[in-house]
Motif scaffolding. Structure first.
Motif, mmCIF file in Angstrom:
data_model
loop_
_atom_site.group_PDB
_atom_site.id
_atom_site.type_symbol
_atom_site.label_atom_id
_atom_site.label_comp_id
_atom_site.label_asym_id
_atom_site.label_seq_id
_atom_site.Cartn_x
_atom_site.Cartn_y
_atom_site.Cartn_z
ATOM 1 N N PRO A 1 10.883 11.803 -7.942
ATOM 2 C CA PRO A 1 11.200 10.465 -7.421
ATOM 3 C C PRO A 1 10.097 9.433 -7.635
ATOM 4 O O PRO A 1 10.224 8.304 -7.170
ATOM 5 N N TRP A 2 9.004 9.812 -8.330
ATOM 6 C CA TRP A 2 7.819 8.957 -8.334
ATOM 7 C C TRP A 2 7.534 8.293 -9.678
ATOM 8 O O TRP A 2 7.821 8.841 -10.751
ATOM 9 N N TYR A 3 6.871 7.142 -9.569
ATOM 10 C CA TYR A 3 6.438 6.359 -10.729
ATOM 11 C C TYR A 3 4.918 6.223 -10.635
ATOM 12 O O TYR A 3 4.413 5.584 -9.699
ATOM 13 N N PHE A 4 4.213 6.856 -11.565
ATOM 14 C CA PHE A 4 2.745 6.807 -11.555
ATOM 15 C C PHE A 4 2.254 6.281 -12.903
ATOM 16 O O PHE A 4 1.930 7.063 -13.810
ATOM 17 N N PRO A 5 2.155 4.971 -13.067
ATOM 18 C CA PRO A 5 1.802 4.406 -14.377
ATOM 19 C C PRO A 5 0.290 4.432 -14.623
ATOM 20 O O PRO A 5 -0.501 4.601 -13.701
ATOM 21 N N SER B 1 7.444 15.779 4.188
ATOM 22 C CA SER B 1 7.548 14.329 4.354
ATOM 23 C C SER B 1 7.869 13.610 3.060
ATOM 24 O O SER B 1 8.575 12.610 3.064
ATOM 25 N N PHE B 2 7.303 14.107 1.948
ATOM 26 C CA PHE B 2 7.344 13.295 0.731
ATOM 27 C C PHE B 2 8.130 13.909 -0.422
ATOM 28 O O PHE B 2 8.471 13.201 -1.372
ATOM 29 N N ALA B 3 8.347 15.226 -0.387
ATOM 30 C CA ALA B 3 8.845 15.867 -1.612
ATOM 31 C C ALA B 3 10.267 16.411 -1.472
ATOM 32 O O ALA B 3 10.694 17.253 -2.255
ATOM 33 N N ASN C 1 0.828 -1.199 0.000
ATOM 34 C CA ASN C 1 0.000 0.000 0.000
ATOM 35 C C ASN C 1 0.866 1.253 0.000
ATOM 36 O O ASN C 1 1.742 1.408 0.865
ATOM 37 N N ALA C 2 0.598 2.135 -0.956
ATOM 38 C CA ALA C 2 1.228 3.471 -1.010
ATOM 39 C C ALA C 2 2.754 3.410 -0.960
ATOM 40 O O ALA C 2 3.387 4.240 -0.311
ATOM 41 N N ALA C 3 3.328 2.426 -1.625
ATOM 42 C CA ALA C 3 4.789 2.289 -1.602
ATOM 43 C C ALA C 3 5.385 2.140 -2.999
ATOM 44 O O ALA C 3 6.480 2.630 -3.269
ATOM 45 N N LEU C 4 4.665 1.469 -3.901
ATOM 46 C CA LEU C 4 5.294 1.112 -5.184
ATOM 47 C C LEU C 4 5.629 2.339 -6.034
ATOM 48 O O LEU C 4 6.529 2.277 -6.871
ATOM 49 N N HIS C 5 4.934 3.463 -5.795
ATOM 50 C CA HIS C 5 5.254 4.661 -6.596
ATOM 51 C C HIS C 5 6.620 5.250 -6.222
ATOM 52 O O HIS C 5 7.119 6.140 -6.902
ATOM 53 N N TRP C 6 7.236 4.751 -5.136
ATOM 54 C CA TRP C 6 8.588 5.189 -4.782
ATOM 55 C C TRP C 6 9.655 4.355 -5.465
ATOM 56 O O TRP C 6 10.842 4.624 -5.320
ATOM 57 N N MET C 7 9.256 3.302 -6.154
ATOM 58 C CA MET C 7 10.233 2.365 -6.731
ATOM 59 C C MET C 7 10.188 2.540 -8.240
ATOM 60 O O MET C 7 9.317 1.991 -8.921
ATOM 61 N N HIS D 1 3.435 19.958 5.667
ATOM 62 C CA HIS D 1 3.796 18.637 6.208
ATOM 63 C C HIS D 1 3.984 17.634 5.081
ATOM 64 O O HIS D 1 4.897 16.813 5.103
ATOM 65 N N TRP D 2 3.084 17.698 4.106
ATOM 66 C CA TRP D 2 3.159 16.745 2.982
ATOM 67 C C TRP D 2 4.466 16.950 2.210
ATOM 68 O O TRP D 2 5.178 15.990 1.917
ATOM 69 N N LEU D 3 4.775 18.214 1.909
ATOM 70 C CA LEU D 3 6.013 18.498 1.151
ATOM 71 C C LEU D 3 7.244 18.088 1.959
ATOM 72 O O LEU D 3 8.179 17.493 1.430
ATOM 73 N N GLY E 1 -1.280 10.632 -13.293
ATOM 74 C CA GLY E 1 -1.989 11.869 -12.913
ATOM 75 C C GLY E 1 -1.986 12.127 -11.415
ATOM 76 O O GLY E 1 -2.500 13.154 -10.957
ATOM 77 N N ASN E 2 -1.385 11.210 -10.643
ATOM 78 C CA ASN E 2 -1.378 11.390 -9.189
ATOM 79 C C ASN E 2 -0.648 12.691 -8.812
ATOM 80 O O ASN E 2 0.388 13.026 -9.402
ATOM 81 N N VAL E 3 -1.189 13.396 -7.859
ATOM 82 C CA VAL E 3 -0.671 14.689 -7.347
ATOM 83 C C VAL E 3 -0.163 15.619 -8.466
ATOM 84 O O VAL E 3 0.823 16.339 -8.301
ATOM 85 N N ASP F 1 -4.454 15.936 -4.639
ATOM 86 C CA ASP F 1 -5.205 15.332 -5.760
ATOM 87 C C ASP F 1 -4.668 13.927 -6.073
ATOM 88 O O ASP F 1 -4.076 13.688 -7.114
ATOM 89 N N TYR F 2 -4.955 13.019 -5.132
ATOM 90 C CA TYR F 2 -4.490 11.638 -5.290
ATOM 91 C C TYR F 2 -5.308 10.904 -6.360
ATOM 92 O O TYR F 2 -6.529 11.057 -6.449
ATOM 93 N N LYS F 3 -4.606 10.108 -7.124
ATOM 94 C CA LYS F 3 -5.249 9.199 -8.080
ATOM 95 C C LYS F 3 -4.611 7.832 -7.852
ATOM 96 O O LYS F 3 -3.390 7.706 -7.926
ATOM 97 N N ARG F 4 -5.421 6.858 -7.540
ATOM 98 C CA ARG F 4 -4.887 5.558 -7.129
ATOM 99 C C ARG F 4 -5.073 4.486 -8.189
ATOM 100 O O ARG F 4 -6.027 4.523 -8.969
ATOM 101 N N ILE F 5 -4.164 3.525 -8.152
ATOM 102 C CA ILE F 5 -4.359 2.269 -8.879
ATOM 103 C C ILE F 5 -4.523 1.179 -7.832
ATOM 104 O O ILE F 5 -3.727 1.106 -6.887
HETATM 105 C C1 BEZ Z 1 0.781 8.792 -2.746
HETATM 106 O O1 BEZ Z 1 0.116 8.836 -3.774
HETATM 107 O O2 BEZ Z 1 0.477 8.060 -1.809
HETATM 108 C C2 BEZ Z 1 2.006 9.618 -2.683
HETATM 109 C C3 BEZ Z 1 2.482 10.186 -3.832
HETATM 110 C C4 BEZ Z 1 3.626 10.933 -3.782
HETATM 111 C C5 BEZ Z 1 4.264 11.113 -2.597
HETATM 112 C C6 BEZ Z 1 3.764 10.547 -1.464
HETATM 113 C C7 BEZ Z 1 2.629 9.806 -1.497
#
Ligand code: BEZ
Length: 275
Positions: free
Chosen positions: A180-184, A225-227, A120-126, A221-223, A154-156, A263-267
């Motif tokens: 750093p992200w992979y959003f297929p 933590s994640f960006a 969950n919520a990890a593969l886009h980091w790889m 906080h989001w930036l 289209g995620n974020v 603006d999350y978009k999930r697979i």
């Molecule tokens: C997420 O979609 O969960 C996510 C995307 C980019 C950074 C952190 C989280």
């Protein structure tokens, strides 16, 4: 390995819990306190997994272990892995009964085979998705399942647009190189799974606007933590200035009634390793 002692100072248990080898530093406390929506939303993915008593399950990219623990409630024999030593250290402390390990999702190999790999919520980091899928395929029994949710195409994208416009126009930085992200798309990811011998039985790409906690500070906080990959050369103070510019740019789209909404978009995907 964790060594636990009994009241007479004899070794009572050797517990698998490896976390010293990581180079990746995450703020595990911030993750648990300000970003707890990550695992709350993930409970739906555990429902999709339908873990069964006695099944061997790997939680790939387990963070601080909340969903690993959810899975364990079914009686499944679960293990959590994550690239971040901080996250695994915290997971070990929160759930001492569960084995956790620091591992790279792109290169891991397992001696044991699993009935399911969950993520969950990890593969886009790889970013090397092919290597990840290869590792998952090797970790599963024939007939085993892979059940995951992560960021899709289209995620974020509005957040990325804000970062791109501020950093490229005002600082001349090539943002695409730092992403750093992979959003297929679903098509791209299903095709990859099929190439590695999986049968994709479920695939869903959907919008999930995600409210961030802490009102006006939510996007900070989001930036933070994640960006961080976008801002390596900037001090904390400089980042606050840049965040302010990004927020000004994207607030018409993502800031409503005092709350930032990413603006999350999930697979969501379920794939079976062919027997
Ligand atoms: C997420 O979609 O969960 C996510 C995307 C980019 C950074 C952190 C989280």
């Amino acid at each position: 390995m964790f060594i636990e002692y009994d009241e007479n100072n004899n070794i009572s248990k050797l517990r698998e819990c490896y976390y010293m080898s990581s180079v990746n530093v995450w703020n595990a406390d911030l993750y648990d306190h300000k970003l707890s929506f990550v695992s709350s939303f993930g409970k739906g993915v555990v429902e999709l997994l339908q873990p069964q008593k006695g099944e061997k399950i790997l939680d790939l990219g387990c963070g601080t272990g909340d969903l690993t623990y959810e899975i364990s409630k079914s009686g499944a024999i679960v293990k959590g892995s994550d690239f971040s030593g901080e996250m695994i250290e915290k997971a070990c402390k929160k759930f001492p009964q569960i084995p956790f390990i620091v591992e790279n999702g792109e290169t891991f190999r397992t001696n044991e085979k699993y009935d399911a790999v969950f993520s969950n919520a990890a593969l886009h980091w790889m970013k090397n998705a092919e290597k990840v899928v290869e590792s998952i395929e090797l970790a599963l029994h024939p007939g085993g399942r892979f059940v995951a949710e992560f960021g899709g195409q289209g995620n974020v994208q509005t957040v990325i647009r804000g970062i791109t416009e501020v950093l490229s126009q005002e600082y001349g930085i090539n943002v695409a190189e730092r992403n750093p992200w992979y959003f297929p798309s679903i098509g791209e990811y299903s095709t990859l799974l099929e190439q590695y011998g999986f049968k994709v039985s479920y695939a869903h790409h959907f919008d999930r606007p995600t409210p961030l906690t802490d009102g006006e500070k939510g996007l900070n906080h989001w930036l933070d933590s994640f960006a961080d990959d976008f801002f390596p050369e900037f001090s904390k103070e400089e980042k606050m200035v840049i965040y302010g510019k990004i927020k000004n740019m994207i607030q018409p789209d993502l800031y409503k009634d005092g709350i930032w909404e990413a603006d999350y978009k999930r697979i969501r995907i379920v794939a079976i390793k062919k027997g």
